[in-house]
Each structure stands twice: as structure tokens, then as C-alpha cells.
Scaffold this active site. Structure first.
Site, PDB file in Angstrom:
ATOM      1  N   GLY A 157       3.451  11.202   3.229  1.00 47.88           N
ATOM      2  CA  GLY A 157       2.280  10.798   2.443  1.00 47.88           C
ATOM      3  C   GLY A 157       1.304   9.944   3.234  1.00 47.88           C
ATOM      4  O   GLY A 157       0.107   9.916   2.918  1.00 47.88           O
ATOM      5  N   GLU A 180       8.996  15.861   5.737  1.00 51.92           N
ATOM      6  CA  GLU A 180       9.541  16.136   4.397  1.00 51.92           C
ATOM      7  C   GLU A 180      10.731  17.094   4.395  1.00 51.92           C
ATOM      8  O   GLU A 180      11.634  16.961   3.566  1.00 51.92           O
ATOM      9  CB  GLU A 180       8.437  16.693   3.475  1.00 51.92           C
ATOM     10  CG  GLU A 180       7.479  15.647   2.948  1.00 51.92           C
ATOM     11  CD  GLU A 180       6.310  15.364   3.876  1.00 51.92           C
ATOM     12  OE1 GLU A 180       6.347  15.786   5.054  1.00 51.92           O
ATOM     13  OE2 GLU A 180       5.351  14.706   3.428  1.00 51.92           O
ATOM     14  N   ALA A 240       5.538   8.743   1.064  1.00 49.17           N
ATOM     15  CA  ALA A 240       5.736   8.459  -0.361  1.00 49.17           C
ATOM     16  C   ALA A 240       7.040   7.676  -0.477  1.00 49.17           C
ATOM     17  O   ALA A 240       7.893   7.732   0.416  1.00 49.17           O
ATOM     18  CB  ALA A 240       5.815   9.761  -1.138  1.00 49.17           C
ATOM     19  N   GLU A 298      -0.696  12.366   5.168  1.00 49.05           N
ATOM     20  CA  GLU A 298      -1.566  13.044   4.190  1.00 49.05           C
ATOM     21  C   GLU A 298      -2.730  12.142   3.765  1.00 49.05           C
ATOM     22  O   GLU A 298      -3.863  12.603   3.617  1.00 49.05           O
ATOM     23  CB  GLU A 298      -0.735  13.467   2.972  1.00 49.05           C
ATOM     24  CG  GLU A 298       0.256  14.586   3.303  1.00 49.05           C
ATOM     25  CD  GLU A 298       1.271  14.820   2.193  1.00 49.05           C
ATOM     26  OE1 GLU A 298       2.025  13.887   1.850  1.00 49.05           O
ATOM     27  OE2 GLU A 298       1.306  15.946   1.658  1.00 49.05           O
TER      28      GLU A 298
HETATM   29  N1  COA Z   1      10.062   5.291   1.140  1.00 47.54           N
HETATM   30  C1  COA Z   1      10.757   4.210   0.733  1.00 47.54           C
HETATM   31  N2  COA Z   1      11.170   3.240   1.553  1.00 47.54           N
HETATM   32  C2  COA Z   1      10.879   3.364   2.852  1.00 47.54           C
HETATM   33  C3  COA Z   1      10.178   4.465   3.356  1.00 47.54           C
HETATM   34  C4  COA Z   1       9.759   5.454   2.439  1.00 47.54           C
HETATM   35  N3  COA Z   1       9.054   6.526   2.820  1.00 47.54           N
HETATM   36  N4  COA Z   1      10.049   4.327   4.694  1.00 47.54           N
HETATM   37  C5  COA Z   1      10.662   3.162   5.008  1.00 47.54           C
HETATM   38  N5  COA Z   1      11.154   2.583   3.900  1.00 47.54           N
HETATM   39  C6  COA Z   1      11.892   1.309   3.784  1.00 47.54           C
HETATM   40  C7  COA Z   1      13.322   1.443   4.280  1.00 47.54           C
HETATM   41  O1  COA Z   1      14.139   1.995   3.264  1.00 47.54           O
HETATM   42  C8  COA Z   1      13.635   0.006   4.589  1.00 47.54           C
HETATM   43  O2  COA Z   1      13.858  -0.693   3.370  1.00 47.54           O
HETATM   44  P1  COA Z   1      15.139  -1.708   3.250  1.00 47.54           P
HETATM   45  O3  COA Z   1      14.862  -2.758   4.277  1.00 47.54           O
HETATM   46  O4  COA Z   1      15.039  -2.198   1.847  1.00 47.54           O
HETATM   47  O5  COA Z   1      16.349  -0.890   3.561  1.00 47.54           O
HETATM   48  C9  COA Z   1      12.321  -0.530   5.147  1.00 47.54           C
HETATM   49  O6  COA Z   1      11.302   0.350   4.648  1.00 47.54           O
HETATM   50  C10 COA Z   1      12.252  -0.506   6.647  1.00 47.54           C
HETATM   51  O7  COA Z   1      12.512   0.804   7.095  1.00 47.54           O
HETATM   52  P2  COA Z   1      13.639   1.164   8.204  1.00 47.54           P
HETATM   53  O8  COA Z   1      14.043   2.579   8.003  1.00 47.54           O
HETATM   54  O9  COA Z   1      14.723   0.138   8.188  1.00 47.54           O
HETATM   55  O10 COA Z   1      12.794   0.993   9.538  1.00 47.54           O
HETATM   56  P3  COA Z   1      13.082   1.711  10.936  1.00 47.54           P
HETATM   57  O11 COA Z   1      12.191   1.028  11.923  1.00 47.54           O
HETATM   58  O12 COA Z   1      14.545   1.757  11.233  1.00 47.54           O
HETATM   59  O13 COA Z   1      12.579   3.233  10.762  1.00 47.54           O
HETATM   60  C11 COA Z   1      11.061   4.977  10.018  1.00 47.54           C
HETATM   61  C12 COA Z   1      11.223   3.510  10.543  1.00 47.54           C
HETATM   62  C13 COA Z   1       9.605   5.145   9.648  1.00 47.54           C
HETATM   63  C14 COA Z   1      11.434   5.944  11.153  1.00 47.54           C
HETATM   64  C15 COA Z   1      12.010   5.180   8.815  1.00 47.54           C
HETATM   65  O14 COA Z   1      11.770   4.116   7.888  1.00 47.54           O
HETATM   66  C16 COA Z   1      11.776   6.480   8.087  1.00 47.54           C
HETATM   67  O15 COA Z   1      12.199   7.518   8.566  1.00 47.54           O
HETATM   68  N6  COA Z   1      11.109   6.429   6.897  1.00 47.54           N
HETATM   69  C17 COA Z   1      10.922   7.584   6.055  1.00 47.54           C
HETATM   70  C18 COA Z   1       9.864   8.498   6.636  1.00 47.54           C
HETATM   71  C19 COA Z   1       9.690   9.729   5.738  1.00 47.54           C
HETATM   72  O16 COA Z   1      10.570  10.544   5.616  1.00 47.54           O
HETATM   73  N7  COA Z   1       8.506   9.818   5.120  1.00 47.54           N
HETATM   74  C20 COA Z   1       8.191  10.930   4.268  1.00 47.54           C
HETATM   75  C21 COA Z   1       8.482  10.595   2.854  1.00 47.54           C
HETATM   76  S1  COA Z   1       7.995  11.911   1.787  1.00 47.54           S
END
Ligand code: COA
Length: 260
Positions: A111, A134, A66, A114
């Protein structure tokens, strides 16, 4: 119907829905959730669509969760409302009478995991990573994760994934039954489409009732589920497709289902 956050294409009875926010790793904001609802409504309505491939844009993510930027602003009332909306849309996908296969092309987190679990079948690229992280954000899953994960992989494994917030690779997801199959990244869409076309070659009424029987049976005691099964088994005996399927077998030829 024009979508801002999804790409929606139909080719030869297969709709491909691609979550399309690659710069945010396809994170599901409220608008994308609403568009997924519209897209599934379209799939339900359109007679020229027999099944769905659901995937993510770009090489990196199916859906990375999400949209945390939106979640970060929510209070208890809108948080609950957001969870209910997401749950309703994912349940609509789960109940879709046409088969929905998730092609997991990268991160399927929170999400995204999910969403994948609400689909009927999950095929993962060998580069995919899955998890429910989460707790790292101080929340629990809100779009069905605490419920569908335990049903798919068992309570113990579900609690391990939920409580550790660990990400697992595609091989481990396959080992625990979270995905149905793992294929090289280059073959993902072709393999998902091959499996979908195998399914949509069958009679659509039987396919729809099969999905419905499994869904309805998951929430009721065995006896009630068996009742559902018996009535659909009886109902299908009234279809031309049953006659065609059995006649084709007896005549040693491929069946040609008409969908009636
Ligand atoms: N919601 C909003 N934005 C997200 C996102 C999310 N769930 N997951 C990634 N993004 C965005 C990042 O903020 C970043 O945006 P920016 O370039 O404007 O800063 C862009 O997507 C790229 O992500 P980034 O974190 O730089 O890539 P990465 O390769 O370093 O890491 C992940 C990849 C997937 C490990 C990391 O993005 C992450 O942990 N995301 C969240 C996962 C999460 O907690 N999901 C559950 C949400 S309820």
C-alpha cells in the site's frame, strides 16, 4: 482538523502530510486511510494551500504497506470493500488539482508503493526500498498496484515486481521509472519542497488543468485525450495568468501569476 495517524502542517502554501505510525512503520490501517481522505479534502478546500508533500514519520519507512493485522481478519466482502475504499482515497490524491509530491524516506511497500504511485511525482531517498510483496501474504495488491504499476513502468516490469514480490532499491526504482529522482536521505525533504515550490510558482489553474489532462488522457484513446488537451488549452486562454505569462516573457521579466 485533529488527526490521530497523520501529522498535517502548512507552511507558506505547502502542506506537509506525514503518515505518523512509526512504531508500525506507518502501515495504513483503515483509520489512516480515512484520515488521508480528510487531509486531501482539506487540501482541496483551503485556499492557503497550493501543493502537498507526502512523507512518512521516522527514518525507516514511508509506508510499509496496508496494516497486515487488520487485513488478516478480513473476509471476502469486507476485503473487497476495503480495497474499494483505499482505491477511492488514492484516486482522490491522483485527481487532486494541487500538485502532490511523495517524498519516499524509506520502505514504500505494498500500500505504500501504491500510495506513492497515486501521487503526481515521487522523489526517493537513496535509502528507500520499494515493492509489491503482497503475493507473500497470499493476496494481490488492492489499492491500485496492479493497475498503476503497469501504467508507470510497463507491463513486463510490473509483472516481474508483482510476481517475484522482490524489493528494489531506489537506484533500480529510478532506472525503471518508478521514481522521478533519487537524492541523499539528508536532502530528501528539501529537494521535494524545492520541486514543489517550482511548480506552485506557476498559475494554479494551468497546473490543475495540466494534472487533469494527463489523468483523463491516461484512460482514453489518444484522440479523446487530445480533445481534452485542446479544450483546456483554449480555456486557459481566458485567464489573466496566460496574459501575464506571455506579457512577462515579451517584456523579459519574471511572471507574477494571480491565480485567475
Ligand atoms: N502492517 C502491520 N504492521 C507492520 C507492517 C504492516 N504492513 N509493516 C511493519 N509492521 C510492524 C511490524 O509488525 C512491527 O511491529 P511490532 O514491533 O509491534 O512487532 C513493526 O512494524 C516494525 O516492523 P519489523 O518487521 O520489526 O521491522 P523490520 O525492520 O524487521 O522489517 C519490513 C521491515 C518492512 C521488511 C517488514 O516490516 C515487512 O516486511 N513489513 C511488511 C511489508 C508488506 O508485506 N507490506 C505489504 C502489506 S499489504
Amino acid at each position: 482538523m485533529p488527526f490521530q495517524n497523520l501529522a498535517f502542517d502548512v507552511h507558506d502554501r505547502v502542506a506537509t502530510i506525514r503518515v505518523n505510525r512509526p512504531d508500525k512503520l506507518n502501515a495504513l490501517n483503515d483509520e489512516t486511510i480515512a484520515e488521508l481522505d480528510d487531509a486531501i479534502a482539506l487540501v482541496e478546500r483551503r485556499d492557503d494551500i497550493a501543493g502537498v508533500l507526502l512523507t512518512g514519520a521516522g527514518a525507516k519507512a514511508f509506508v510499509a504497506g496496508a496494516d497486515i493485522a487488520e487485513l488478516s481478519k478480513q473476509g471476502p466482502t469486507d476485503g473487497r470493500a476495503r480495497a474499494r475504499r483505499g482505491q477511492a482515497v488514492f484516486s482522490r490524491i491522483e485527481r487532486c488539482p494541487k500538485p502532490v509530491i511523495a517524498a519516499l524516506n524509506g520502505f514504500a511497500l505494498g500500500g505504500g508503493c501504491e500510495l506513492a504511485m497515486a501521487c503526481h511525482i515521487r522523489i526517493a531517498s537513496d535509502t528507500a526500498k520499494m515493492g509489491q510483496p503482497e503475493l507473500k501474504l497470499g493476496i494481490t495488491p488492492g489499492y491500485g498496484g496492479t493497475q498503476r504499476l503497469a501504467r508507470l513502468v510497463g507491463k513486463g516490469r510490473a509483472l516481474q515486481l508483482l510476481l517475484t514480490a522482490d524489493l528494489i532499491d531506489a537506484a533500480e526504482a529510478y532506472r525503471i521509472g518508478l521514481v522521478n529522482k533519487v537524492v541523499p536521505a539528508a536532502d530528501l525533504l528539501a529537494e521535494a519542497e524545492r520541486m514543489l515550490r517550482q511548480i506552485i510558482a506557476f498559475g494554479p489553474v494551468a497546473v490543475a488543468l495540466c494534472i487533469e489532462a494527463v489523468n483523463r488522457g491516461a484512460d482514453v484513446p489518444l484522440g479523446a485525450g487530445l480533445e481534452v488537451e485542446a479544450s483546456y488549452f483554449g480555456l486557459l486562454s481566458a485567464t489573466e495568468d496566460m496574459h501575464e505569462g506571455m506579457t512577462a516573457f515579451l517584456e523579459k521579466r519574471p511572471a507574477r501569476f494571480a491565480g485567475r
